[in-house]
Design a protein around this motif. Structure first.
Motif, short mmCIF file in Angstrom:
data_model
loop_
_atom_site.label_atom_id
_atom_site.label_comp_id
_atom_site.label_asym_id
_atom_site.label_seq_id
_atom_site.Cartn_x
_atom_site.Cartn_y
_atom_site.Cartn_z
N LEU B 88 0.80 -1.22 0.00
CA LEU B 88 0.00 0.00 0.00
C LEU B 88 0.84 1.28 0.00
N VAL B 89 1.91 1.27 0.79
CA VAL B 89 2.73 2.48 0.90
C VAL B 89 3.39 2.85 -0.44
N PRO B 90 4.09 1.88 -1.12
CA PRO B 90 4.63 2.25 -2.44
C PRO B 90 3.57 2.67 -3.44
N ILE B 91 2.40 2.01 -3.42
CA ILE B 91 1.33 2.38 -4.36
C ILE B 91 0.88 3.82 -4.11
N LEU B 92 0.69 4.15 -2.83
CA LEU B 92 0.29 5.52 -2.50
C LEU B 92 1.38 6.51 -2.89
N ALA B 93 2.63 6.10 -2.69
CA ALA B 93 3.75 6.99 -3.04
C ALA B 93 3.75 7.26 -4.54
N VAL B 94 3.52 6.21 -5.36
CA VAL B 94 3.47 6.40 -6.82
C VAL B 94 2.36 7.39 -7.17
N CYS B 95 1.18 7.18 -6.57
CA CYS B 95 0.04 8.05 -6.86
C CYS B 95 0.37 9.51 -6.52
N ILE B 96 0.89 9.72 -5.33
CA ILE B 96 1.11 11.08 -4.85
C ILE B 96 2.24 11.77 -5.62
N LEU B 97 3.36 11.06 -5.78
CA LEU B 97 4.51 11.69 -6.45
C LEU B 97 4.22 11.98 -7.92
N SER B 98 3.57 11.02 -8.60
CA SER B 98 3.32 11.27 -10.03
C SER B 98 2.26 12.34 -10.22
N THR B 99 1.31 12.44 -9.27
CA THR B 99 0.32 13.52 -9.36
C THR B 99 1.01 14.87 -9.26
N MET B 100 1.99 14.96 -8.34
CA MET B 100 2.73 16.22 -8.20
C MET B 100 3.51 16.52 -9.48
N ALA B 101 4.12 15.47 -10.06
CA ALA B 101 4.90 15.66 -11.29
C ALA B 101 4.01 16.16 -12.42
N VAL B 102 2.83 15.54 -12.58
CA VAL B 102 1.93 15.93 -13.66
C VAL B 102 1.46 17.37 -13.46
N MET B 103 1.12 17.70 -12.21
CA MET B 103 0.63 19.05 -11.93
C MET B 103 1.72 20.08 -12.25
N ALA B 104 2.95 19.81 -11.80
CA ALA B 104 4.05 20.75 -12.02
C ALA B 104 4.35 20.90 -13.51
#
Lengths: 231, 146
Positions: B88-104
Motif C-alpha cells: 500500500l505504501v509504495p502504491i500511494l507513493a506512486v500516486c502522490i509523487l506522479s500527481t505532483m509531477a503531472v501538476m508541475a
C-alpha cells in the motif's frame, strides 16, 4: 445488519447523500483543504460500514445508482467549457503542449516509480491510467491487463490528493496564471481536480474540464505505448 | 415555469448522454460514452444548435453535485485494501509523487507558453490585446478571492 438492509437500495443513497451533506456543513464551518466534503463523506461511510459490519455490496446497491449520473454530469462539463470558448481558442498552443507534456510526465514518472519500488506488472498497468477520469481509466487498465479495483483506488487517491492539495501545490510550483492552474488541476486530478478548479473560478474550471477530455484521449493513445516498457 | 424549464433542460442533457453512450457502443474506439457526449454537447453549443440558456440551469446543478458521484467508488477502497496491505505504501507513493509531477509539468509548461506569447505581444505584435486584458483581470480577481 446485512439481512435487514439487503435489497434496500435507499440505504446506500441515504448514507452517501447524508454523509456528503455533513461534509458540506463541516467545510462551511472549517474552510480548510483537508475538510473536503468527498473525503469526509468517504471516511464516514467507511466508518458506518465497518462499525455496523455492513458489506460494501449492500451499500453499493444504492450508491452505484448515483453513478449513473456520471455521463450526464460529464456531458454538462461542456457548458463551462463553451462559455470560455474564445479563451480556449486563444490559448490552444498552451493547452495542447501542456497536456501532452503532462501526460508524458505521468507515463514516465509512474514507470520510473514502479520500477524503483519494485511493483509488479499488473500493479504498474493498474496505475498507468490513474490521472484520467474513472470511466476512461478502467477501460485502459483492462485493456493493458491491470486490475480495475486497484485502478479505481489509484484514480480516487490521485483525485483526492490532487483536489485537496491543488492550492498548496500550485503555490509551491509558482503556477499562478488561472489558465495554467486549471490545466494543471484537470490533467493531474481529472474530475476531482475540475470540481476544485471550479471553486477557484469559471476559467480555471473550464480549462480543467478541457484538460480532462484531452488528457483522457492522449492517455488512451500513450498508455499502450508505455505498457510494454520493462520494469 | 420552472418545472418545465428544468424538464426541458434535463431532456436535452439526457438526449446528449444517450447519443454519447450509443456512439460508444457502435464505434470501435476505446472512448467512453461520456466523452463522446461532452464533445457533442460542446459542438452543439459552438454551432448554436443549442443555446447555453437551454441547458445551463440543470447543467450547472449536475456539475456542482459531481463529487457525490465519486462517493461509491471511493468507498470501494475498503474492498481492495486487504489484498494490497503490504504494497500500500509504495502504491500511494506512486500516486502522490506522479500527481505532483503531472501538476508541475502541466502548469509550468502552460505558464511558459503563455508568458512567451505575452512577451511577444508586448514587443509590438498586438493582434488581439483585449482578450489578454480579460485574462489579466481574472488573475486579479483570483488573488482577491484568496
Amino acid at each position: 445488519m446485512n439481512e435487514i438492509l439487503q435489497g434496500n437500495m435507499y440505504f446506500g443513497f441515504f448514507l452517501a447523500l447524508g454523509t456528503y451533506w455533513i461534509g458540506l456543513k463541516v467545510q462551511k464551518k472549517f474552510p480548510y483543504t483537508l475538510c473536503n466534503p468527498l473525503l469526509i463523506s468517504t471516511v464516514l461511510c467507511i466508518i458506518v460500514l465497518l462499525v455496523f459490519r455492513i458489506d460494501y455490496e449492500v451499500f453499493d446497491a444504492g450508491a452505484s445508482h448515483i453513478s449513473y449520473f456520471l455521463t450526464p454530469c460529464t456531458v454538462c462539463l461542456a457548458i463551462p467549457m463553451y462559455k470560455q470558448v474564445r479563451i480556449l481558442k486563444k490559448n490552444l498552443a498552451a493547452i495542447l503542449l501542456s497536456i501532452v507534456s503532462g501526460c508524458l510526465a505521468a507515463a514516465l514518472s509512474i514507470w520510473g516509480l514502479c520500477a524503483l519500488f519494485g511493483l509488479d506488472g499488473s500493479i504498474y498497468h493498474s496505475l498507468q491510467p490513474k490521472s484520467v477520469t474513472t470511466a476512461i481509466a478502467i477501460g485502459v487498465s483492462e485493456e493493458l491487463g491491470g486490475s480495475s479495483a486497484l485502478t479505481i483506488m489509484a484514480v480516487v487517491v490521485t483525485g483526492m490528493f490532487g483536489g485537496i492539495m491543488a492550492r498548496v501545490l500550485c503555490r509551491l510550483f509558482h503556477i499562478k496564471d488561472p489558465i495554467a492552474v486549471g490545466l494543471a488541476c484537470g490533467n493531474s486530478a481529472h474530475a476531482m481536480g475540475t470540481s476544485k478548479a471550479l471553486e477557484f473560478g469559471e476559467l480555471e474550471g473550464a480549462m480543467s474540464s478541457l484538460a480532462v477530455v484531452v488528457a483522457g484521449i492522449v492517455t488512451v493513445v500513450l498508455a499502450p505505448l508505455f505498457s510494454g516498457m520493462i520494469l | 415555469m420552472d418545472t418545465v424549464k428544468y424538464l426541458k433542460q434535463m431532456t436535452v442533457i439526457m438526449a446528449v448522454s444517450f447519443i454519447g453512450e450509443f456512439l460508444n457502443r457502435v464505434l470501435p474506439l476505446p472512448v467512453p460514452g461520456s466523452v463522446y457526449g461532452l464533445v457533442l454537447m460542446f459542438l452543439l453549443l459552438v454551432t448554436g444548435l443549442i443555446r447555453s440558456e437551454q441547458v445551463e440551469d440543470a447543467g450547472g446543478f449536475l456539475v456542482k453535485i459531481m463529487p457525490v458521484l465519486f462517493i461509491g467508488p471511493s468507498v470501494s477502497l475498503i474492498t481492495v485494501m486487504g489484498g494490497l496491505a503490504d504494497r500500500l505504501v509504495p502504491i500511494l507513493a506512486v500516486c502522490i509523487l506522479s500527481t505532483m509531477a503531472v501538476m508541475a509539468v502541466t502548469g509550468l509548461t502552460a505558464q511558459a507558453v503563455l508568458k512567451r506569447r505575452a512577451g511577444r505581444e508586448r514587443s509590438g505584435l498586438r493582434d488581439e490585446p483585449e482578450e489578454r486584458e480579460g485574462a489579466a483581470g481574472r488573475e486579479e480577481g483570483g488573488k482577491r478571492e484568496e
